[in-house]
Write an enzyme that holds these catalytic residues in place. Sequence first.
Site, PDB file in Angstrom:
ATOM      1  N   ASP A  98      18.138  37.691 100.999  1.00 51.67           N
ATOM      2  CA  ASP A  98      17.094  38.440 102.005  1.00 51.67           C
ATOM      3  C   ASP A  98      15.454  38.040 102.127  1.00 51.67           C
ATOM      4  OD1 ASP A  98      15.869  39.177  99.547  1.00 51.67           O
ATOM      5  OD2 ASP A  98      16.990  41.289  99.665  1.00 51.67           O
ATOM      6  N   ASP A 272      27.127  43.265 102.719  1.00 52.18           N
ATOM      7  CA  ASP A 272      26.803  43.489 101.447  1.00 52.18           C
ATOM      8  C   ASP A 272      26.209  44.820 101.013  1.00 52.18           C
ATOM      9  OD1 ASP A 272      24.196  43.471 102.931  1.00 52.18           O
ATOM     10  OD2 ASP A 272      23.566  43.846 100.925  1.00 52.18           O
ATOM     11  N   CYS A 310      45.985  45.499  90.250  1.00 50.93           N
ATOM     12  CA  CYS A 310      45.040  44.569  90.174  1.00 50.93           C
ATOM     13  C   CYS A 310      45.168  43.863  89.288  1.00 50.93           C
ATOM     14  CB  CYS A 310      43.707  45.644  89.954  1.00 50.93           C
ATOM     15  SG  CYS A 310      42.184  44.498  89.868  1.00 50.93           S
ATOM     16  N   CYS A 312      42.621  41.653  88.120  1.00 51.61           N
ATOM     17  CA  CYS A 312      41.315  41.330  87.359  1.00 51.61           C
ATOM     18  C   CYS A 312      41.380  41.411  85.815  1.00 51.61           C
ATOM     19  CB  CYS A 312      40.190  42.280  87.930  1.00 51.61           C
ATOM     20  SG  CYS A 312      39.956  43.824  86.986  1.00 51.61           S
ATOM     21  N   CYS A 315      41.739  44.926  84.221  1.00 53.76           N
ATOM     22  CA  CYS A 315      43.044  45.327  84.318  1.00 53.76           C
ATOM     23  C   CYS A 315      44.186  44.774  83.778  1.00 53.76           C
ATOM     24  CB  CYS A 315      43.481  45.957  85.898  1.00 53.76           C
ATOM     25  SG  CYS A 315      42.316  46.723  86.727  1.00 53.76           S
ATOM     26  N   HIS A 340      36.063  44.809  87.639  1.00 50.59           N
ATOM     27  CA  HIS A 340      37.149  45.409  88.345  1.00 50.59           C
ATOM     28  C   HIS A 340      36.602  45.779  89.943  1.00 50.59           C
ATOM     29  CE1 HIS A 340      40.362  48.061  89.884  1.00 50.59           C
ATOM     30  NE2 HIS A 340      39.372  48.775  90.196  1.00 50.59           N
TER      31      HIS A 340
HETATM   32 ZN   LIG Z   1      40.928  45.557  88.259  1.00 52.92          ZN
END
Ligand SMILES: [Zn+2]
Length: 399
Positions: A98, A272, A310, A312, A315, A340
């Site tokens: 930015d 964003d 999920c 990730c 998880c 997550h």
């Molecule tokens: Zn997750």
Amino acid sequence: MTAARSALSLKIVSECSVTKARCCKMTLPHHTVDTPVFMPVGTQGTLKGITPEQLEELDCQIMLGNTYHLGHRPGPKLINEIGGLHNFMQWKRCLLTDSGGFQMVSLVKLSEMTEEGVKFVSPHDNSVMMLTPEKSIEIQNDIGADIIMQLDDVVSSTTTGSRVVEAMHRSVRWLDRCIKAHKRPDKQNLFGIVQGGLDAELRTECAKEMVKRDVPGFAIGGLSGGEEKYHLWRMVTLSTDILPKHKPRYLMGVGFAVDLVVCVALGCDMFDCVYPTRTARFGRALVRSGQLQLKNQRYVADMRPIDADCKCLTCRNYTRAFLHSIVTHESVSCSLVSLHNIAFQMKLMSDIRQSIREDRFPQFIRDFFLEMYPTKKYPEWAVDALDSVGVHLNDEFIQ
Ligand SMILES: [Zn+2]
């Protein structure tokens, strides 16, 4: 106006046959980005609690760095000497910085807008400093991100009257100064920022003026400051109607799941927001039905992951009960929940893209809203916004 050189190419892969949504391949110097895209925000060149390697595993293709923070520490010259921020933080994919202006106004107590630039008292040594459009570009040229932003005259989205008029015209003038100051147009892409507050005429004028400048992309700014969502979507859709189709449109500071789905339908490509990582620090995990407040007693013996679907790291390995026991007082919990939440944003955008490619985005929107609001008490602004692009949430029989 002469055409600015550009290090960006945007290829439209699919367009929704109902809404203004589109799926593009945006090729930048460091990577190709699939849009619509959510860009996580790394303040000091890194996301709090997440490594660049983990971000890459989540298939994050572009992230944002804050010029204000990087400009102080480690400083643009040092970053430049070691080959730019990409090298410094070991991030191989795309970066966007930015201008530093927004942070200046929101973080520094003593700042003043003048035609020359933003005058401020340095919180580090109390000296009076000036962030001009030229200085902002110089710093961003040193940092070396794929996309850099013009310095704009930021006013709160709830400000009205002559100050908004002044800020809009000044932002156009500052874009011209930024274009002139930009030393690396073949390697970095300068985006203009459409301002104009919540005034349709001012925004229209600003967007039209900016488009004449022929920069590689455009942002829609000044719309994440607590204005009514009723205004947000109207200003967004008006801007995307004017901005050229063959250039990316970046809606700044927007990252709630509902806002993302609606604003993709209104034709935005990039977003964003600090929200996913900020909310993680308070122990809130994002899920399609809203969010889980992991501190809540109800999770004390809940042996399920945050989200069974999920993929990730959090998880795959940890239960809600475990996270409940550590949230908000162990820093590792901030990392695990942030991870997550970023994975959630990435998956949401990837599902949106796939539905656009398969031309079933309107159905995706209906399913998404039903999961988020099972009683169908949809926010009125979202219903209106989606109506305007041909998706009717309250009428199941109209396709
Ligand atoms: Zn997750």
